[in-house]
Design an enzyme around this catalytic site. Sequence first.
Site, PDB file in Angstrom:
ATOM      1  N   SER A   1      -7.415  -7.618  -7.773  1.00 41.55           N
ATOM      2  CA  SER A   1      -7.699  -7.121  -9.114  1.00 41.55           C
ATOM      3  C   SER A   1      -7.822  -8.316 -10.051  1.00 41.55           C
ATOM      4  O   SER A   1      -7.170  -9.335  -9.850  1.00 41.55           O
ATOM      5  CB  SER A   1      -6.557  -6.213  -9.555  1.00 41.55           C
ATOM      6  OG  SER A   1      -6.475  -6.173 -10.964  1.00 41.55           O
TER       7      SER A   1
ATOM      8  N   HIS B   1      -3.242  20.838   4.868  1.00 42.25           N
ATOM      9  CA  HIS B   1      -3.005  20.889   3.415  1.00 42.25           C
ATOM     10  C   HIS B   1      -2.332  19.613   2.910  1.00 42.25           C
ATOM     11  O   HIS B   1      -1.582  19.646   1.928  1.00 42.25           O
ATOM     12  CB  HIS B   1      -2.131  22.086   3.025  1.00 42.25           C
ATOM     13  CG  HIS B   1      -2.538  23.378   3.665  1.00 42.25           C
ATOM     14  ND1 HIS B   1      -3.397  24.284   3.074  1.00 42.25           N
ATOM     15  CD2 HIS B   1      -2.216  23.909   4.873  1.00 42.25           C
ATOM     16  CE1 HIS B   1      -3.571  25.319   3.884  1.00 42.25           C
ATOM     17  NE2 HIS B   1      -2.877  25.107   4.986  1.00 42.25           N
TER      18      HIS B   1
ATOM     19  N   GLU C   1     -13.389   2.595   0.296  1.00 40.24           N
ATOM     20  CA  GLU C   1     -13.738   3.286  -0.953  1.00 40.24           C
ATOM     21  C   GLU C   1     -15.256   3.350  -1.127  1.00 40.24           C
ATOM     22  O   GLU C   1     -15.807   4.368  -1.531  1.00 40.24           O
ATOM     23  CB  GLU C   1     -13.121   2.561  -2.158  1.00 40.24           C
ATOM     24  CG  GLU C   1     -11.621   2.743  -2.259  1.00 40.24           C
ATOM     25  CD  GLU C   1     -11.040   1.911  -3.388  1.00 40.24           C
ATOM     26  OE1 GLU C   1     -10.428   2.500  -4.283  1.00 40.24           O
ATOM     27  OE2 GLU C   1     -11.197   0.666  -3.378  1.00 40.24           O
TER      28      GLU C   1
ATOM     29  N   LYS D   1      -2.304  -6.747  -6.553  1.00 40.50           N
ATOM     30  CA  LYS D   1      -3.134  -5.733  -5.919  1.00 40.50           C
ATOM     31  C   LYS D   1      -3.965  -6.241  -4.744  1.00 40.50           C
ATOM     32  O   LYS D   1      -4.461  -7.340  -4.727  1.00 40.50           O
ATOM     33  CB  LYS D   1      -4.131  -5.134  -6.937  1.00 40.50           C
ATOM     34  CG  LYS D   1      -3.493  -4.427  -8.090  1.00 40.50           C
ATOM     35  CD  LYS D   1      -3.172  -2.962  -7.851  1.00 40.50           C
ATOM     36  CE  LYS D   1      -4.234  -2.153  -7.204  1.00 40.50           C
ATOM     37  NZ  LYS D   1      -4.973  -1.346  -8.153  1.00 40.50           N
TER      38      LYS D   1
END
Length: 457
Positions: free
Chosen positions: A279, A158, A292, A285
């Site tokens: 970025s 979980h 991804e 970043k």
Amino acid sequence: MAKKKAWSGRFDGRTDAFVEEFTASIPYDVLLYRQDIAGSIAHARMLGKQKIIPQADARKIVAALTAIREGIESGKLSFDPSQEDIHMAVEQFLIRKLGKTGGKLHTGRSRNDQVALDLRLFLRESIDDILAILEKVQEAIVARAEEFFGVVVPGYTHVQRAQPVLFSHHLLAYHEMLTRDQDRFRDARRRANVSPLGAGALAGTTFPVDRESVAAELGMEGVCENSIDAVSDRDFAADFLYACAVTMMHLSRFSEEMVYWSSAEFGFLSLPDALCTGSSIMPQKKNPDVPELIRGKAGRAYGNLVNLLTVMKGLPLAYNRDMQEDKEPVFDSARTVKESLIGAALLIRGMSVNEGRMRGACDDGFLTATDLADYLARKGVPFRKAHEITGKIVRYCEKNGKRLKDLSLKEFRSFSPRIGEDVGNFVSLTNSLRMRNVRGGTGPRRVKSRLEALKKR
Ligand code: ARG
């Protein structure tokens, strides 16, 4: 302006220009040129051997087909939509080279059995490529699991810290998944590797073809036993797409962990700069694009499977033109899985591990609470009761800002008189791992022996 078609005999007028483009598969089935030519060479040789066409013609056809393959590869031969599909294109090149003799190749064959063969051969090759890359990913997993042997990380359920596990054990979980993926691909390969040639359009052929010798020449394991089935079904392609979908599901879960384990919040891993991008607005970043995108590409793989199943579900036997739509999902999934596996191998080889952060995360969060309950059960407390007592101890710790290992014996004993001096040892991370010495468990000895077994394979 549309050119004359191979099937123009029965037709009065020319094909509408839009329809010509709409029905053409050549823009994508060019990918099948090698398989198409290999199938035609085997077919032509058999036609010669069986004296269905003169041997000399068969030899000319085989030589010309080989030259056509080279012409395609060097870019000397180019395609256009009036050729309709790769089968017509290759035949057209052949007739251009050999004149009437070239027109003999299609004896005893239909595009319906031909296209089914090409797709089967394509799948076979794609599967071999995928199996080879899968193996590379597994090698990378084993290498890193060995390197990080001994590093402890929280295991989660979980997304809550659950029990400590060896990081190697966690990595090797993916190894097991990929082994089953390989099985699925091998299974799909076996079912694809059967020759439909000889089925003709749907009913078989009137010529004395030798189906078995064609299949053997192409390295196939047998021939389809029913001509209608041979040209009708694409279940073998669905098998492949399913295997791709499951592999992408595994890679996507792995990627998900790469993404969030490399975030500042977790900080368990960092990914090499070479696999990340920045970025355009936020200078600080470093984005985990590779995992991804792998995660994102799982969507295509699922879509491709559903796509083909949907194309097939309403089709009466035998061939229907709808089935031309079988190719793009197969091509797309094959490419997606290959690229994603290459990406996964780079991630595994390139990631660096922050052992301190992993261990730190194991230190708070009561990860050894189950061990404490097991301890009580070993002292004769029924496990349900032991669970309850341990729950109370955890609540006490939470209230007082303590960890299990901070409790004194006196504090422990206020919850159960069965708790003795040895409890401190029992709730340590090392002990928690060591005690899980069950086959398949995270006990270091078990993980080590699994690692050794996998290295030998
Ligand atoms: N381009 C077609 C396909 O991909 C080849 C088979 C065409 N057969 C036919 N009867 N029109 O399915």
